[in-house]
Design a protein around this motif. Sequence first.
Motif, PDB file in Angstrom:
ATOM      1  N   ASP A 112     -49.122  32.945 -32.086  1.00 31.56           N
ATOM      2  CA  ASP A 112     -48.476  31.704 -31.633  1.00 31.56           C
ATOM      3  C   ASP A 112     -48.528  30.647 -32.730  1.00 31.56           C
ATOM      4  OD1 ASP A 112     -47.873  32.657 -29.163  1.00 31.56           O
ATOM      5  OD2 ASP A 112     -49.649  31.814 -28.184  1.00 31.56           O
ATOM      6  N   TYR A 113     -47.406  29.971 -32.895  1.00 30.76           N
ATOM      7  CA  TYR A 113     -47.331  28.848 -33.834  1.00 30.76           C
ATOM      8  C   TYR A 113     -46.737  27.657 -33.098  1.00 30.76           C
ATOM      9  CZ  TYR A 113     -48.168  32.203 -37.595  1.00 30.76           C
ATOM     10  OH  TYR A 113     -48.727  33.153 -38.401  1.00 30.76           O
ATOM     11  N   ILE A 114     -47.149  26.483 -33.509  1.00 31.94           N
ATOM     12  CA  ILE A 114     -46.530  25.276 -32.943  1.00 31.94           C
ATOM     13  C   ILE A 114     -45.737  24.590 -34.050  1.00 31.94           C
ATOM     14  CG2 ILE A 114     -48.772  24.059 -33.222  1.00 31.94           C
ATOM     15  CD1 ILE A 114     -46.475  22.945 -30.519  1.00 31.94           C
ATOM     16  N   VAL A 115     -44.476  24.266 -33.749  1.00 29.44           N
ATOM     17  CA  VAL A 115     -43.642  23.557 -34.721  1.00 29.44           C
ATOM     18  C   VAL A 115     -43.536  22.109 -34.275  1.00 29.44           C
ATOM     19  CG1 VAL A 115     -41.394  23.460 -35.855  1.00 29.44           C
ATOM     20  CG2 VAL A 115     -42.292  25.664 -35.100  1.00 29.44           C
ATOM     21  N   PHE A 116     -43.804  21.206 -35.201  1.00 23.76           N
ATOM     22  CA  PHE A 116     -43.637  19.776 -34.927  1.00 23.76           C
ATOM     23  C   PHE A 116     -42.259  19.409 -35.466  1.00 23.76           C
ATOM     24  CE2 PHE A 116     -45.439  15.285 -36.047  1.00 23.76           C
ATOM     25  CZ  PHE A 116     -44.792  14.754 -34.945  1.00 23.76           C
ATOM     26  N   LEU A 117     -41.379  18.988 -34.555  1.00 29.29           N
ATOM     27  CA  LEU A 117     -39.983  18.743 -34.916  1.00 29.29           C
ATOM     28  C   LEU A 117     -39.707  17.269 -35.152  1.00 29.29           C
ATOM     29  CD1 LEU A 117     -38.743  21.043 -32.074  1.00 29.29           C
ATOM     30  CD2 LEU A 117     -38.431  21.540 -34.490  1.00 29.29           C
ATOM     31  N   ALA A 118     -38.624  16.991 -35.886  1.00 29.18           N
ATOM     32  CA  ALA A 118     -38.199  15.602 -36.063  1.00 29.18           C
ATOM     33  C   ALA A 118     -37.342  15.241 -34.850  1.00 29.18           C
ATOM     34  CB  ALA A 118     -37.381  15.471 -37.337  1.00 29.18           C
ATOM     35  N   GLN A 119     -37.453  14.007 -34.399  1.00 31.64           N
ATOM     36  CA  GLN A 119     -36.646  13.618 -33.234  1.00 31.64           C
ATOM     37  C   GLN A 119     -35.328  12.969 -33.674  1.00 31.64           C
ATOM     38  OE1 GLN A 119     -37.681  15.351 -30.805  1.00 31.64           O
ATOM     39  NE2 GLN A 119     -36.333  14.416 -29.335  1.00 31.64           N
ATOM     40  N   GLN A 120     -34.983  13.105 -34.945  1.00 33.34           N
ATOM     41  CA  GLN A 120     -33.708  12.607 -35.479  1.00 33.34           C
ATOM     42  C   GLN A 120     -32.654  13.695 -35.250  1.00 33.34           C
ATOM     43  OE1 GLN A 120     -34.366   9.786 -36.434  1.00 33.34           O
ATOM     44  NE2 GLN A 120     -32.604   9.017 -37.540  1.00 33.34           N
ATOM     45  N   ILE A 129     -52.180  13.478 -35.618  1.00 35.89           N
ATOM     46  CA  ILE A 129     -50.828  12.911 -35.713  1.00 35.89           C
ATOM     47  C   ILE A 129     -50.316  12.655 -34.306  1.00 35.89           C
ATOM     48  CG2 ILE A 129     -48.476  13.294 -36.558  1.00 35.89           C
ATOM     49  CD1 ILE A 129     -49.641  15.366 -38.528  1.00 35.89           C
ATOM     50  N   GLY A 130     -49.934  11.419 -34.053  1.00 37.07           N
ATOM     51  CA  GLY A 130     -49.412  11.071 -32.726  1.00 37.07           C
ATOM     52  C   GLY A 130     -47.904  10.924 -32.766  1.00 37.07           C
ATOM     53  N   TYR A 131     -47.233  11.402 -31.726  1.00 39.19           N
ATOM     54  CA  TYR A 131     -45.800  11.148 -31.585  1.00 39.19           C
ATOM     55  C   TYR A 131     -45.631  10.109 -30.480  1.00 39.19           C
ATOM     56  CZ  TYR A 131     -40.973  11.646 -30.190  1.00 39.19           C
ATOM     57  OH  TYR A 131     -39.673  11.358 -29.851  1.00 39.19           O
ATOM     58  N   GLN A 132     -45.007   8.996 -30.784  1.00 40.71           N
ATOM     59  CA  GLN A 132     -44.795   7.856 -29.892  1.00 40.71           C
ATOM     60  C   GLN A 132     -46.108   7.252 -29.384  1.00 40.71           C
ATOM     61  OE1 GLN A 132     -41.809   9.075 -26.961  1.00 40.71           O
ATOM     62  NE2 GLN A 132     -40.345   7.941 -28.193  1.00 40.71           N
ATOM     63  N   GLU A 190     -50.510  14.976 -31.067  1.00 40.19           N
ATOM     64  CA  GLU A 190     -50.566  14.352 -29.743  1.00 40.19           C
ATOM     65  C   GLU A 190     -49.164  13.904 -29.339  1.00 40.19           C
ATOM     66  OE1 GLU A 190     -54.879  12.147 -29.850  1.00 40.19           O
ATOM     67  OE2 GLU A 190     -53.148  11.046 -30.550  1.00 40.19           O
ATOM     68  N   HIS A 191     -48.777  14.252 -28.145  1.00 36.18           N
ATOM     69  CA  HIS A 191     -47.475  13.832 -27.633  1.00 36.18           C
ATOM     70  C   HIS A 191     -47.691  12.742 -26.572  1.00 36.18           C
ATOM     71  CE1 HIS A 191     -43.449  15.117 -25.531  1.00 36.18           C
ATOM     72  NE2 HIS A 191     -43.418  13.898 -26.052  1.00 36.18           N
ATOM     73  N   TYR A 192     -47.311  11.516 -26.925  1.00 37.59           N
ATOM     74  CA  TYR A 192     -47.412  10.399 -25.970  1.00 37.59           C
ATOM     75  C   TYR A 192     -46.048  10.182 -25.327  1.00 37.59           C
ATOM     76  CZ  TYR A 192     -51.751   8.982 -28.381  1.00 37.59           C
ATOM     77  OH  TYR A 192     -53.010   8.948 -28.934  1.00 37.59           O
ATOM     78  N   ILE A 193     -46.049   9.738 -24.094  1.00 42.58           N
ATOM     79  CA  ILE A 193     -44.774   9.345 -23.474  1.00 42.58           C
ATOM     80  C   ILE A 193     -44.925   7.904 -22.971  1.00 42.58           C
ATOM     81  CG2 ILE A 193     -43.085   9.836 -21.641  1.00 42.58           C
ATOM     82  CD1 ILE A 193     -43.798  12.753 -21.853  1.00 42.58           C
ATOM     83  N   PRO A 194     -44.342   6.929 -23.687  1.00 37.91           N
ATOM     84  CA  PRO A 194     -44.502   5.529 -23.277  1.00 37.91           C
ATOM     85  C   PRO A 194     -43.871   5.300 -21.898  1.00 37.91           C
ATOM     86  CG  PRO A 194     -43.562   5.707 -25.478  1.00 37.91           C
ATOM     87  CD  PRO A 194     -43.526   7.065 -24.884  1.00 37.91           C
ATOM     88  N   LYS A 219     -51.124   4.937 -23.160  1.00 38.14           N
ATOM     89  CA  LYS A 219     -52.536   4.816 -23.547  1.00 38.14           C
ATOM     90  C   LYS A 219     -53.118   6.162 -23.958  1.00 38.14           C
ATOM     91  CE  LYS A 219     -53.725   0.626 -21.072  1.00 38.14           C
ATOM     92  NZ  LYS A 219     -52.599   0.395 -20.146  1.00 38.14           N
ATOM     93  N   THR A 220     -52.766   7.183 -23.184  1.00 39.19           N
ATOM     94  CA  THR A 220     -53.306   8.513 -23.521  1.00 39.19           C
ATOM     95  C   THR A 220     -52.150   9.494 -23.707  1.00 39.19           C
ATOM     96  OG1 THR A 220     -53.486   8.933 -21.191  1.00 39.19           O
ATOM     97  CG2 THR A 220     -55.530   8.337 -22.332  1.00 39.19           C
ATOM     98  N   PRO A 221     -52.376  10.532 -24.493  1.00 37.33           N
ATOM     99  CA  PRO A 221     -51.284  11.496 -24.700  1.00 37.33           C
ATOM    100  C   PRO A 221     -50.968  12.266 -23.429  1.00 37.33           C
ATOM    101  CG  PRO A 221     -52.953  11.700 -26.405  1.00 37.33           C
ATOM    102  CD  PRO A 221     -53.523  10.826 -25.350  1.00 37.33           C
TER     103      PRO A 221
END
Length: 433
Positions: A3-11, A104-107, A144-148, A156-158
């Motif tokens: 298993d691999y995790i890919v961190f993608l660009a949101q552009q 690394i945090g996203y959002q 970390e994937h945060y959702i505002p 506050k938390t991912p």
Amino acid sequence: MKDYIVFLAQQHPAFRYAELETLADLHNIKVDLSSHDETIPFIIVQLENDEIAKKWLQRAVLAKGIYELWGVGSTEQQLHEDVKRRSSKKFPLYKNVTFKFDIIGYQGGKSNAEKIKMIENFSYVEFEGKIRMKNPEETFTVLEHYIPPSDHEAAKTPFKYYFGRQIELTQRTNGILEKYDLKKRRYIGTTTFEAELSLISCNLAQVDTGKIMYDPFAGTGSFLVAGSAFGALTVGSDIDGRMIRGKGNNTIKANFDQYGTSTLFMDVLTMDFTHNAFRKNMVIDTIVCDPPYGIREGLKVLGARNPERFVGKEDVEIDGKKAYLLKDYIPTKKPYELDSLLYDLLQFSSERLPIGGRLAFWMPTANDEYVPTLIPQHKNLELKYHLVQEFNKWSRRLLVYINRGGDFNGEDNRAATSLPEFRKKYFKVSQYK
Ligand SMILES: C[S@@+](CC[C@H](N)C(=O)[O-])C[C@H]1O[C@@H](n2cnc3c(N)ncnc32)[C@H](O)[C@@H]1O
């Protein structure tokens, strides 16, 4: 398989799946991307080994990095439980390597103190090697994937945590967008295409080292420099000699010099694409372009709007030489229909590209009438992708075709588009500029 995790660009998320799939295809890599979701910047995939993972994403523009997945969780506690369950057998392999941690945090994100605390919580892995912030042997990363909760409130938390061993950071993370940023480019003009989408276009066209890429509407050479970023030998042409000559020291060649790719610049020449002068057996592996579609880009071909006015003019001589043979002779040009030009482009590609060779070009389309857009199709070309980039009052599409040759027998809609009504609706787009 691992298993691999890919961190993608949101552009440009609408272009992402196509890039991941195309790069896998380019390197003959089988990967299941069915869990891809445009709204989520992470995807877990299975691949045979790290070498394949590296090869797959090294030149990606819409991905940031790929990591061997050690664990996933919706809370920190769940993450640690999952890491112990899935990956405890790997711990001894990395006991003595030099290493560092990245969080690394996203959002969203953590303060430095919170990061240190989080790193300490991984003490059960028992790394005993030296910590090295520069060039460690291994980098372990928490994503970390945060959702505002709203546009004005931070989460506050991912919502989710992933932990992995870094395998490869992509060209995007390694600064390709900053390098090709138009603000720093020596020669640009009003038609210069933005760097990020130029590079993505070249990825989708599978431009590659040792291949020859052609841009028939080269203008200021945006796609040519992007193609050379991926190692292709590039050649361009344009009906407007001023564009490709540039101004003083600011030329397409100067751009290649700036990027250190001048050995990959074959040349640019002044030529009407519809009167193409390349010899028939000249190798062209890939075509990437942005055909003229508005007033600014001036879609013109050689010829006279009123040919009767020119009857007998071919005999005009200056100093005993036929005027049209003189070096500074400027031939007359006449307007042409965009749809005809696009079909000329498809026809040319079907004749000149190798089987499996790709054509990628941008087509503007109106979108305020809610009418389905007819995409030009040729019987030898498979339409692999049509990807839409929306603007306020108009949109444009990146169309990617693969030459499948004479046996393909695909849809061909040239006849349909020559109807006057069709032309009016789908190709009269200069009003949106
Ligand atoms: C949209 S612009 C392309 C811009 C280019 N991608 C760049 O980086 O500047 C279209 C170009 O097509 C050229 N053009 C128009 N009619 C042409 C023709 N018949 N043959 C070749 N080029 C043509 C225009 O001079 C213009 O430079």
